[in-house]
Design an enzyme around this catalytic site. Structure first.
Site, mmCIF file in Angstrom:
data_model
loop_
_atom_site.group_PDB
_atom_site.id
_atom_site.type_symbol
_atom_site.label_atom_id
_atom_site.label_comp_id
_atom_site.label_asym_id
_atom_site.label_seq_id
_atom_site.Cartn_x
_atom_site.Cartn_y
_atom_site.Cartn_z
ATOM 1 N N LYS A 88 2.742 36.766 88.785
ATOM 2 C CA LYS A 88 2.666 35.602 87.910
ATOM 3 C C LYS A 88 1.912 34.444 88.544
ATOM 4 O O LYS A 88 1.444 33.545 87.851
ATOM 5 C CB LYS A 88 4.065 35.193 87.492
ATOM 6 C CG LYS A 88 4.661 36.321 86.646
ATOM 7 C CD LYS A 88 5.982 36.033 86.066
ATOM 8 C CE LYS A 88 6.412 37.098 85.082
ATOM 9 N NZ LYS A 88 6.991 38.292 85.714
HETATM 10 C C1 LIG Z 1 7.214 39.467 85.092
HETATM 11 C C2 LIG Z 1 7.138 40.679 85.923
HETATM 12 C C3 LIG Z 1 6.868 41.926 85.359
HETATM 13 C C4 LIG Z 1 6.683 42.119 83.863
HETATM 14 O O1 LIG Z 1 5.522 41.512 83.366
HETATM 15 P P1 LIG Z 1 5.395 41.157 81.811
HETATM 16 O O2 LIG Z 1 4.129 40.402 81.654
HETATM 17 O O3 LIG Z 1 6.599 40.343 81.482
HETATM 18 O O4 LIG Z 1 5.386 42.464 81.083
HETATM 19 C C5 LIG Z 1 6.764 43.013 86.214
HETATM 20 N N1 LIG Z 1 6.944 42.883 87.553
HETATM 21 C C6 LIG Z 1 7.208 41.703 88.120
HETATM 22 C C7 LIG Z 1 7.414 41.630 89.582
HETATM 23 C C8 LIG Z 1 7.313 40.561 87.339
HETATM 24 O O5 LIG Z 1 7.572 39.378 87.919
#
Ligand SMILES: *Cc1c(COP(=O)(O)O)cnc(C)c1O
Length: 491
Positions: free
Chosen positions: A107
């Site tokens: 993110k």
């Molecule tokens: C948020 C997250 C996901 C999932 O991603 P999305 O965009 O919500 O599908 C997978 N792995 C990690 C480590 C995350 O922080």
């Protein structure tokens, strides 16, 4: 480029406004009124990550001035590698490492850019009021958003996480975040409860307006914000460019991507990349025990009425995948009536069914599978023993599922890129247990042990956590968010 709501609200707004608002007045999500057509993606292949990002951002966010400046401020010095998102090969699998940012989860890629986009949008629109960002988090968004917005002028942020629903390190990362304009608060419930509660706050603000005398506007840093999705396209392109540079593919050969999925934001960016013309083969949607999406892609029925599991991949413990709404909109050719009716059913009975035509359209690109907890643990162990590579539990979900979707085309193995979404050091207990190791008492001893086993250093910001002051300890019920926001966050 103009943006419209997936649910048909009769208004078209600029990309600056779409980023600033986050969500449409009818609770729909913003999409380009006309999706950018096929682009010369091959021309991007020789660029750096930042060069690609500036070009891709501009394709969607064309009324932002100085995109190069925005991209520089977003990525310069924030990631521990120039490449930003390096591609590593271990065994016969490519891992696209998205965890080299300040909070060690994917993110960071988008949440480093979003604050810069937001500030720039405010300037472009002469919006002088302070922007209050409210965000629900399953663990990683919260910290990445706090780090991204920390002391960004004209902004304030509060993140809401499910009490007991994030890993101890994720929680500590949030509750120790520095900055005069940041705050974290627990919500009694699971992630879906937190997300719904935040949505209700927005609903009420839309309905009633911002309370009088409060000189603020509200926005979201969740992946419902188009400014979160667009930056994520970049690493799909970068991974392809790296495969090209290493001779693993020739331009035009398909590459498959397996994505550990929760809210469907990460994988949707892959679909955007494909629509732009990147030779994306299949997008494999990988779920943990909360396999609502696996069932959806297999049957066309999305049913959130199912048990909710807390797993060792907590950032994927989600039963309401917000960004699937955008995919329904795209797969139905922009049918806002259809999209709105699915969402009405989802938030009413909790279930909707899409017609066969939509299911077939989705099946052209998407495959889906899940890995249960035992398989996730086994995969962490196997990848480490056989390939000498340490994966976190989220990445392990994708690694396990990717194995079921390997394929050949034109007599050649199609490369399958596993999106590696978090550092294993964020989940040391789960990883040590999966490796069959004994687990020391504290999280920090666990990280140290993991470092000894793998030969990798403990990431700097995680090593510093025990020495940081815990700044936030609030916890509210799911009906208490509105008052909390008005009384605590906005004051
Ligand atoms: C948020 C997250 C996901 C999932 O991603 P999305 O965009 O919500 O599908 C997978 N792995 C990690 C480590 C995350 O922080």
């Amino acid at each position: 480029m103009l943006y419209t709501s997936t649910r048909g609200f009769n208004e078209q707004i600029s990309s600056c406004m779409a980023v600033l608002r986050g969500i449409a007045p009818d609770n729909g999500l913003y999409m380009p009124a006309a999706f950018p057509g096929k682009q010369d993606m091959e021309a991007l292949m020789s660029l750096s990550f930042k060069g690609m990002a500036a070009k891709l951002f501009t394709m969607f966010l064309d009324d932002f001035p100085d995109m190069e400046g925005i991209v520089s401020r977003a990525y310069d010095g924030r990631f521990d590698t120039e490449e930003v998102t390096p591609l590593r090969k271990a065994g016969d699998t490519y891992y696209l490492e998205l965890f080299h940012g300040p909070t060690y989860a994917f993110k960071d890629v988008a949440l480093s850019a979003l604050p810069q986009l937001l500030v720039s949008a405010k300037q472009a629109l002469s919006e002088g009021k302070e922007t209050v960002i409210l965000t629900a988090t399953s663990g990683d968004t919260g910290k990445a958003a706090m780090a991204g917005f920390r002391d960004v002028p004209g902004t304030r942020i509060c993140v809401f996480y499910p009490e007991g629903g994030v890993s101890p390190i994720q929680q500590l990362q949030m509750t120790t975040q520095e900055g005069a304009n940041v705050r974290a608060c627990a919500v009694r419930g699971n992630f879906d409860d937190a997300q719904t509660a935040v949505k209700r706050v927005f609903d009420r603000i839309v309905k009633e307006g911002v309370p009088e005398g409060l000189p603020v506007t509200f926005s979201s840093a969740n992946s419902i914000n188009i400014g979160r999705l667009v930056p994520q396209i970049t690493y799909y392109v970068k991974a392809y460019a790296d495969l090209l540079a290493s001779g693993a593919v020739r331009y035009g050969d398909p590459v498959d991507y397996t994505v550990p999925t929760g809210n469907f934001g990460d994988i949707l960016a892959g679909y955007f990349a494909k629509m732009l013309g990147l030779p994306v083969g299949r997008l494999v949607c990988a779920s943990n025990d909360n396999r609502v999406l696996t069932a959806f892609f297999e049957t066309g029925v999305y049913d959130r009425n199912r048990p909710f599991y807390r797993t060792i991949s907590p950032s994927m413990d989600i039963l309401v995948s917000s960004n699937l709404e955008r995919m329904l909109y795209l797969a139905s050719g922009g049918d806002t009536g259809f999209t709105a009716s699915c969402m009405r059913r989802l938030f009413g009975e909790g279930v909707y069914t899409v017609p066969a035509g939509i299911r077939e359209k989705l099946a052209e690109t998407f495959s889906a599978g899940y890995a249960d907890e035992a398989e996730v643990r086994a995969t962490i162990g196997r990848v480490f023993r056989e390939d000498g590579y340490l994966v976190d539990p989220h990445t392990a979900v994708a690694a396990a599922v990717s194995g079921r979707f390997r394929r050949r085309e034109g007599g050649k193995e199609v490369p399958n890129v596993v999106l590696s979404t978090a550092s294993p050091f964020k989940f040391p207990q789960a990883v040590l247990e999966a490796l069959g190791e004994s687990v020391p008492e504290t999280e920090f001893q666990m990280m140290g042990k993991l470092s000894g086993l793998s030969g990798l250093p403990v990431p700097e910001n995680l090593a510093a956590l025990p020495f940081k002051e815990v700044r936030f300890g609030d916890c509210v019920g799911k009906d208490g968010l509105y008052d909390y926001v008005m009384e605590k966050v906005c004051r």
